[in-house]
Design a protein around this motif. Structure first.
Motif, mmCIF file in Angstrom:
data_model
loop_
_atom_site.group_PDB
_atom_site.id
_atom_site.type_symbol
_atom_site.label_atom_id
_atom_site.label_comp_id
_atom_site.label_asym_id
_atom_site.label_seq_id
_atom_site.Cartn_x
_atom_site.Cartn_y
_atom_site.Cartn_z
ATOM 1 N N LYS A 5 0.828 -1.213 0.000
ATOM 2 C CA LYS A 5 0.000 0.000 0.000
ATOM 3 C C LYS A 5 0.860 1.260 0.000
ATOM 4 O O LYS A 5 0.523 2.237 -0.659
ATOM 5 C CB LYS A 5 -0.924 -0.010 1.209
ATOM 6 N N TYR A 6 1.997 1.230 0.728
ATOM 7 C CA TYR A 6 2.824 2.428 0.868
ATOM 8 C C TYR A 6 4.238 2.286 0.332
ATOM 9 O O TYR A 6 4.998 3.252 0.338
ATOM 10 C CB TYR A 6 2.906 2.839 2.342
ATOM 11 N N GLN A 7 4.617 1.077 -0.090
ATOM 12 C CA GLN A 7 5.990 0.874 -0.554
ATOM 13 C C GLN A 7 6.053 -0.280 -1.546
ATOM 14 O O GLN A 7 5.137 -1.085 -1.636
ATOM 15 C CB GLN A 7 6.915 0.593 0.632
ATOM 16 N N ASN A 45 2.485 -9.086 5.443
ATOM 17 C CA ASN A 45 1.249 -8.497 5.949
ATOM 18 C C ASN A 45 1.436 -7.035 6.311
ATOM 19 O O ASN A 45 0.572 -6.198 6.026
ATOM 20 C CB ASN A 45 0.741 -9.271 7.165
ATOM 21 N N ASN A 46 2.564 -6.711 6.936
ATOM 22 C CA ASN A 46 2.829 -5.326 7.333
ATOM 23 C C ASN A 46 2.972 -4.398 6.132
ATOM 24 O O ASN A 46 2.687 -3.207 6.233
ATOM 25 C CB ASN A 46 4.080 -5.246 8.205
ATOM 26 N N PRO A 69 -2.259 -10.586 -8.534
ATOM 27 C CA PRO A 69 -2.914 -9.758 -7.508
ATOM 28 C C PRO A 69 -3.085 -10.552 -6.211
ATOM 29 O O PRO A 69 -3.346 -11.751 -6.231
ATOM 30 C CB PRO A 69 -4.263 -9.427 -8.131
ATOM 31 N N LEU A 70 -2.894 -9.880 -5.111
ATOM 32 C CA LEU A 70 -3.080 -10.503 -3.793
ATOM 33 C C LEU A 70 -4.344 -9.939 -3.174
ATOM 34 O O LEU A 70 -4.296 -9.036 -2.339
ATOM 35 C CB LEU A 70 -1.865 -10.247 -2.907
ATOM 36 N N ASP A 71 -5.464 -10.460 -3.588
ATOM 37 C CA ASP A 71 -6.747 -9.944 -3.103
ATOM 38 C C ASP A 71 -7.358 -10.834 -2.039
ATOM 39 O O ASP A 71 -8.561 -10.866 -1.840
ATOM 40 C CB ASP A 71 -7.719 -9.748 -4.267
ATOM 41 N N VAL A 72 -6.482 -11.557 -1.327
ATOM 42 C CA VAL A 72 -6.927 -12.399 -0.221
ATOM 43 C C VAL A 72 -6.164 -12.007 1.026
ATOM 44 O O VAL A 72 -5.079 -11.440 0.958
ATOM 45 C CB VAL A 72 -6.701 -13.909 -0.508
ATOM 46 N N ASN A 73 -6.718 -12.280 2.183
ATOM 47 C CA ASN A 73 -6.003 -12.025 3.434
ATOM 48 C C ASN A 73 -4.943 -13.071 3.627
ATOM 49 O O ASN A 73 -5.201 -14.263 3.498
ATOM 50 C CB ASN A 73 -6.958 -12.056 4.628
#
Length: 74
Positions: A5-7, A45-46, A69-73
């Motif tokens: 999300k950020y990196q 996860n982080n 794509p990683l659209d799973v938890n």
């Protein structure tokens, strides 16, 4: 390469870890790649990972050869 999300995290992958899965798609075991780069699933996860890209580097340029794509938890 893992896009969070950020990196964005670039990981080295050994040729021996790359395989063609049963669907005929380029793949590699993420747990192995993380471990060899001294990361864990907790790190993944982080990072809030959104996708994994397989990148080939040649003569200073990069080419994306597959995106997952990683659209799973995790």
């Amino acid at each position: 390469m893992i896009h969070g999300k950020y990196q964005t995290i670039k990981l080295d992958v050994e040729e021996s870890d790359v395989l063609i899965n049963a669907d005929g798609v380029l793949d590699c075991p993420i747990d192995t790649v993380l471990r060899k780069n001294k990361y864990t699933f907790e790190d993944l996860n982080n990072w809030l990972a959104k996708e994994v890209q397989f990148i080939v580097e040649h003569n200073g340029s990069e080419s994306v050869i597959n995106t997952i794509p990683l659209d799973v938890n995790l």
